[in-house]
Design an enzyme around this catalytic site. Structure first.
Site, PDB file in Angstrom:
ATOM      1  N   ARG A 113       1.985   0.317  -6.039  1.00 43.65           N
ATOM      2  CA  ARG A 113       2.858  -0.854  -5.894  1.00 43.65           C
ATOM      3  C   ARG A 113       2.936  -1.670  -7.173  1.00 43.65           C
ATOM      4  NH1 ARG A 113      -0.500  -2.697  -0.795  1.00 43.65           N
ATOM      5  NH2 ARG A 113      -1.959  -1.594  -2.142  1.00 43.65           N
ATOM      6  N   SER A 165      -1.174  -4.396   4.066  1.00 44.74           N
ATOM      7  CA  SER A 165      -1.573  -4.643   5.457  1.00 44.74           C
ATOM      8  C   SER A 165      -2.261  -6.000   5.548  1.00 44.74           C
ATOM      9  CB  SER A 165      -2.526  -3.547   5.937  1.00 44.74           C
ATOM     10  OG  SER A 165      -1.923  -2.284   5.826  1.00 44.74           O
ATOM     11  N   HIS A 216       4.043   2.059   3.907  1.00 45.26           N
ATOM     12  CA  HIS A 216       3.339   3.330   4.140  1.00 45.26           C
ATOM     13  C   HIS A 216       4.308   4.373   4.715  1.00 45.26           C
ATOM     14  CE1 HIS A 216      -0.421   0.675   4.879  1.00 45.26           C
ATOM     15  NE2 HIS A 216      -0.685   1.347   3.776  1.00 45.26           N
ATOM     16  N   LYS A 259     -14.370  -2.034   5.558  1.00 46.35           N
ATOM     17  CA  LYS A 259     -13.189  -2.902   5.450  1.00 46.35           C
ATOM     18  C   LYS A 259     -12.995  -3.769   6.699  1.00 46.35           C
ATOM     19  CE  LYS A 259     -10.187  -0.939   1.970  1.00 46.35           C
ATOM     20  NZ  LYS A 259      -8.795  -0.628   1.625  1.00 46.35           N
TER      21      LYS A 259
END
Ligand code: ADP
Length: 173
Positions: free
Chosen positions: A90, A128, A17, A41
């Site tokens: 990604r 993450s 990030h 989340k």
């Protein structure tokens, strides 16, 4: 003036990030990093903790601000006067997901221009959630996180594990 918004959960912020933020800060006049509340989340860190972590990580970047938000991205963009939405790619899964989000944002507001940054090869495998998983299992991933965030992550996961042990001891009593 080119103003961009980079929204994310950042639970926690990784060097992947941060690399994007640095590249965005060089491209745009102003970059607002929005820590999204996103309770669905079930974040490990509270929104205030994430904002503090991101603020510390970007403290050397004069044109980067950190805000917190929830709701529609296009509404937030209009509120802060941003014309560009910054997102990272990604892999092909990110591409598919981000393509749909970008199309939807364009439907909601045809002024919204998404700018995609390809993740650097050394960060392409980072998420993450993977870093949380590896840390919880005792792996050392300090090379992928700012030092303060690595320490906070270890501490939070240890606290969680202790709580779980306590809860299961209470159940078996
Ligand atoms: P979200 O819940 O919005 O996906 P994330 O914090 O997971 O929030 O990611 C925010 C943005 O950062 C997304 O565009 C994601 O593709 C990008 N991103 C996540 N990890 C990396 C990485 N390792 N390298 C580059 N971009 C990344």
């Amino acid at each position: 003036m080119k103003i961009a918004l980079f929204p994310g959960t950042f639970d926690p912020l990784t060097l992947g990030h941060l690399d994007l933020i640095k590249r965005g800060s060089a491209l745009f006049d102003q970059l607002a990093v929005a820590v999204m509340t996103n309770e669905s989340k079930k974040p490990l860190f509270t929104v205030d903790e994430r904002v503090a972590q991101v603020k510390e990580a970007v403290s050397g970047l004069a044109n980067v601000s950190v805000i917190t938000a929830q709701g529609l991205t296009v509404d937030l963009m209009n509120k802060i006067g941003a014309d560009y939405l910054m997102r990272g790619l990604r892999n092909t899964e990110d591409f598919r997901y981000e393509r749909d989000i970008s199309a939807m944002n364009n439907y909601l507001d045809d002024q919204c221009e998404t700018v995609f940054f390809l993740a650097k090869p050394e960060y392409q495998h980072l998420s993450s959630s993977l870093l949380k998983e590896v840390t919880a299992a005792g792996g050392d991933i300090s090379a992928y996180l700012p030092a303060n965030i690595n320490a906070a992550l270890k501490k939070r996961l240890e606290e969680r594990q202790l709580m779980q042990v306590k809860e299961s001891n209470e159940k078996t009593r």
